[in-house]
Design a protein around this motif. Structure first.
Motif, PDB file in Angstrom:
ATOM      1  N   ASP A 543       0.821  -1.220   0.000  1.00  0.00           N
ATOM      2  CA  ASP A 543       0.000   0.000   0.000  1.00  0.00           C
ATOM      3  C   ASP A 543       0.853   1.267   0.000  1.00  0.00           C
ATOM      4  O   ASP A 543       0.373   2.338   0.390  1.00  0.00           O
ATOM      5  CB  ASP A 543      -0.915   0.012   1.231  1.00  0.00           C
ATOM      6  N   LEU A 544       2.096   1.168  -0.451  1.00  0.00           N
ATOM      7  CA  LEU A 544       3.010   2.303  -0.364  1.00  0.00           C
ATOM      8  C   LEU A 544       2.470   3.517  -1.116  1.00  0.00           C
ATOM      9  O   LEU A 544       2.496   4.634  -0.603  1.00  0.00           O
ATOM     10  CB  LEU A 544       4.381   1.903  -0.914  1.00  0.00           C
ATOM     11  N   TRP A 545       1.976   3.301  -2.340  1.00  0.00           N
ATOM     12  CA  TRP A 545       1.504   4.446  -3.128  1.00  0.00           C
ATOM     13  C   TRP A 545       0.222   5.034  -2.535  1.00  0.00           C
ATOM     14  O   TRP A 545       0.022   6.250  -2.577  1.00  0.00           O
ATOM     15  CB  TRP A 545       1.264   4.039  -4.583  1.00  0.00           C
ATOM     16  N   VAL A 546      -0.623   4.202  -1.983  1.00  0.00           N
ATOM     17  CA  VAL A 546      -1.846   4.705  -1.340  1.00  0.00           C
ATOM     18  C   VAL A 546      -1.500   5.528  -0.105  1.00  0.00           C
ATOM     19  O   VAL A 546      -2.091   6.585   0.143  1.00  0.00           O
ATOM     20  CB  VAL A 546      -2.783   3.535  -0.974  1.00  0.00           C
ATOM     21  N   VAL A 547      -0.534   5.058   0.670  1.00  0.00           N
ATOM     22  CA  VAL A 547      -0.098   5.806   1.855  1.00  0.00           C
ATOM     23  C   VAL A 547       0.492   7.150   1.450  1.00  0.00           C
ATOM     24  O   VAL A 547       0.246   8.178   2.106  1.00  0.00           O
ATOM     25  CB  VAL A 547       0.917   4.976   2.665  1.00  0.00           C
ATOM     26  N   ALA A 548       1.264   7.168   0.365  1.00  0.00           N
ATOM     27  CA  ALA A 548       1.806   8.434  -0.129  1.00  0.00           C
ATOM     28  C   ALA A 548       0.681   9.371  -0.553  1.00  0.00           C
ATOM     29  O   ALA A 548       0.734  10.591  -0.311  1.00  0.00           O
ATOM     30  CB  ALA A 548       2.750   8.171  -1.296  1.00  0.00           C
ATOM     31  N   ASN A 549      -0.341   8.819  -1.188  1.00  0.00           N
ATOM     32  CA  ASN A 549      -1.510   9.616  -1.579  1.00  0.00           C
ATOM     33  C   ASN A 549      -2.166  10.240  -0.348  1.00  0.00           C
ATOM     34  O   ASN A 549      -2.553  11.424  -0.360  1.00  0.00           O
ATOM     35  CB  ASN A 549      -2.494   8.705  -2.323  1.00  0.00           C
ATOM     36  N   VAL A 550      -2.274   9.466   0.713  1.00  0.00           N
ATOM     37  CA  VAL A 550      -2.874   9.955   1.958  1.00  0.00           C
ATOM     38  C   VAL A 550      -2.076  11.126   2.526  1.00  0.00           C
ATOM     39  O   VAL A 550      -2.638  12.164   2.905  1.00  0.00           O
ATOM     40  CB  VAL A 550      -2.968   8.812   2.984  1.00  0.00           C
ATOM     41  N   GLY A 551      -0.758  10.972   2.588  1.00  0.00           N
ATOM     42  CA  GLY A 551       0.074  12.025   3.169  1.00  0.00           C
ATOM     43  C   GLY A 551       0.026  13.322   2.387  1.00  0.00           C
ATOM     44  O   GLY A 551      -0.155  14.408   2.964  1.00  0.00           O
ATOM     45  N   VAL A 552       0.157  13.223   1.058  1.00  0.00           N
ATOM     46  CA  VAL A 552       0.126  14.430   0.223  1.00  0.00           C
ATOM     47  C   VAL A 552      -1.260  15.064   0.270  1.00  0.00           C
ATOM     48  O   VAL A 552      -1.407  16.290   0.379  1.00  0.00           O
ATOM     49  CB  VAL A 552       0.527  14.089  -1.218  1.00  0.00           C
ATOM     50  N   GLY A 553      -2.297  14.234   0.183  1.00  0.00           N
ATOM     51  CA  GLY A 553      -3.657  14.760   0.213  1.00  0.00           C
ATOM     52  C   GLY A 553      -3.979  15.456   1.513  1.00  0.00           C
ATOM     53  O   GLY A 553      -4.612  16.524   1.527  1.00  0.00           O
ATOM     54  N   ALA A 554      -3.569  14.866   2.646  1.00  0.00           N
ATOM     55  CA  ALA A 554      -3.829  15.487   3.948  1.00  0.00           C
ATOM     56  C   ALA A 554      -3.144  16.846   4.046  1.00  0.00           C
ATOM     57  O   ALA A 554      -3.720  17.813   4.580  1.00  0.00           O
ATOM     58  CB  ALA A 554      -3.364  14.566   5.072  1.00  0.00           C
TER      59      ALA A 554
END
Length: 584
Positions: A543-554
């Motif tokens: 889920d690395l790319w999803v986690v990155a999406n979460v961080g940038v989006g937040a």
């Protein structure tokens, strides 16, 4: 004797102190369209009536909605649960076949009803209509997971009809009223209306992924529109209806409460208005739950059990268990108590934990560094409550002490961002709530100017980007790409254009800082898409790319919250008041 040419001066209508703060100046003459959407509507500048342009707008945005619906939907041919489409269809199934007392109890493992009563009534109505066309679509038990293409057409049509009955009229009326506050030209308001109705996240989630969020959002817009018109009791009715359709409307509740209470307190205390709003609100809630109450009593009188699957004594209440010592399970009122408690339990699932999926809010981003699930649930609930209160208090204080109509979208958006970033059990689709009031800023003062357009565009593009993992799971990459890039092109936004940046007469340093920050996010989002498309994440971090999406989006949403709060403070005049105090 007065001269025959003399005409008596008309008395000007007095307005409240806070309403007079808006100076509706006519817009400056625009000689050339500055972005593609304005160019498309350029020939309509000479139109004398909105009714010449509005039918064309509604036909075009309706065509895009129907075309988007030709794609698949959440859960298409994906057993065992079949996604949100099946959930909405299943609620039509149970509400049309089961007694009303069983709606919130029936087979909770298979998409049990977990929305407020107005959603249930809406499902009942649609299910009744659909059953007249083909009863097999909603046959109890045997229709589960149906992928009948004709049923899909019916379900897509119900979204468009519901939207054109509630959301679209509310948007049209709000844009007209809000734009008039600032003297915005009719043509400019029409451009803003198209941008609002073409909002990509709303189309993707409701008309492609499949939900009925626009019904709730339309009722919220109707509430805001009534506030702008000074019809506070109607505003209360519409907002109760929004809460009655989806509990997510609570994101706006503190701002609604603060504004309505402030309108009763300033510039002078108005007890009559306060009592009227309170009475109408209570009556609206009573009407909302009345069918559930009457249905529970009627079913009990006929010997119909709300839990026919269970034998023996009634099970304890799922929440508020302490009431068991004071209640008689054989009393006439007990079915009502049981229904109300079960409904609250289903609508507010506190037992699920701080978050279930990866969402671009503070808690999911922080969980990458600090594993929050190791802490007690009660502690996380309290911390979440405190953080949410800290984030929503400032915007609520602004509209309480200065209940001015032009501040409403900023206050609604800032409050909703606070809830999205810090509250309990947030879903990806909840980003629609702060995006709506932020997007309607396009209809206000300098709404299509570069500052507001760039920030509104930034929020919407980051918002729909954070929904990509949800859409990707159900193979909706193509409609995501088309609708997102189309909206960016129409409004002159990155990655298609940079025309929304650098405007004469504005602080050049602020503009450079805004452009650099936005550019960093847009480049990061583009790079992320490239990684997601071409690079497989490590086996131990799937889920690395999803986690990155979460961080940038937040981080992006946090900036949107701060911008809305800053603009709210700026538009409220608090800085001007401070400068006056210093000069004196």
């Amino acid at each position: 004797m007065a001269s025959p040419a003399h005409k008596p001066r008309r008395k000007t209508k007095k307005t409240a102190h806070f309403e007079s703060a808006v100076h509706a100046k006519p817009e400056a003459l625009i000689r050339n369209p500055s972005f593609p959407l304005s160019a498309f509507l350029w020939p309509a500048r000479s139109s004398l009536s909105q009714w010449e342009v509005l039918p064309l707008i509604l036909m075009v945005v309706g065509l895009f909605r129907w075309a988007a619906g030709l794609w698949g939907y959440s859960g298409f041919k994906r057993p065992p649960m079949f996604g949100d489409y099946e959930a909405q269809r299943h609620w039509m199934e149970i509400t049309t076949h089961l007694p009303i007392s069983q709606w919130y109890f029936h087979d909770l493992q298979w998409w049990g009803l977990d929305y407020p009563p107005l959603t249930a009534y809406h499902s009942w109505l649609l299910g009744k209509v659909g059953s007249l066309i083909d009863p097999s679509w909603f046959a109890l038990y045997t229709s589960r997971g149906s992928d009948d293409p004709t049923l899909k057409v019916f379900m897509r049509a119900t979204i468009i009809i519901s939207e054109y009955l509630i959301y679209v009229p509310a948007a049209v009326i709000f844009v007209r009223r809000y734009s008039r506050l600032f003297g915005v030209a009719q043509w400019t308001a029409s451009v803003a209306l198209v941008a609002i109705l073409m909002q990509p996240a709303t189309i993707l989630i409701d008309h492609v992924h499949f939900q009925y969020n626009t019904v709730m959002l339309g009722l919220v817009l109707a509430s805001m529109s009534s506030m702008v018109a000074g019809r506070y009791m109607w505003s209360s009715i519409f907002f109760v209806a929004a809460l009655g359709f989806k509990q997510m409307a609570l994101y706006y509740a503190p701002a609604v409460f603060a504004f309505l209470l402030g309108s009763c307190m300033f510039p002078r205390i108005n007890i009559g208005r306060l009592m009227g709003i309170a009475a109408v609100t209570l009556a609206s809630f009573a009407v909302l739950v009345l069918p559930i109450v009457l249905g529970a009593l009627y079913d009990a009188s006929r010997g119909i059990d709300s839990r026919p699957d269970l034998e023996g004594p009634r099970p304890p209440l799922p929440i508020l268990a302490f009431l068991a010592d004071y209640l008689d399970t054989n009393a006439f009122y007990y079915p009502i108590v049981e229904q109300m408690v079960q409904m609250i339990h289903r609508i507010f699932p506190f037992a699920r934990g701080l978050f279930e999926d990866k969402v671009a809010n503070f808690w999911c981003a922080a969980n990458v560094v600090i594993k929050l699930r190791q802490y007690p649930t009660e502690l996380l609930q309290r911390v979440s409550l405190l953080a949410t209160l800290a984030s929503i208090t400032p915007p609520c204080l602004f509209v309480f002490f200065q209940p001015r109509k032009e501040l409403l979208p900023y206050a609604f958006s800032a409050t909703a961002w606070g809830f999205f970033l810090f509250s309990y059990q947030v879903h990806e689709k909840s980003a629609l709530l702060p995006l709506l009031p932020m997007t309607v800023l396009l209809a206000g003062k300098q709404g299509l100017g570069k500052e507001v357009r760039s920030w509104v565009g930034f929020a919407n593009l980051v918002g729909v980007w954070t929904m990509f993992p949800l859409l990707q799971r159900v193979d909706l990459r193509v409609p995501y790409t088309v609708l997102t890039l189309l909206w960016a092109y129409l409004l002159g936004l990155p990655p298609v254009s940079t025309s929304a940046y650098f405007e004469e007469g504005q602080n050049i340093w602020v503009q450079w800082m805004t452009a650099i920050i936005h550019a960093a996010f847009y480049v990061t989002m583009g790079f992320w898409h490239a990684l997601d498309l071409f690079v497989t994440p490590p086996p131990d971090k799937p889920d690395l790319w999803v986690v990155a999406n979460v961080g940038v989006g937040a981080a992006g949403f946090g900036l949107c919250y701060l911008w809305c709060l800053w603009k709210l403070a700026q538009e409220s005049g608090i800085f001007r008041q401070r400068s006056k105090v210093k000069t004196t």
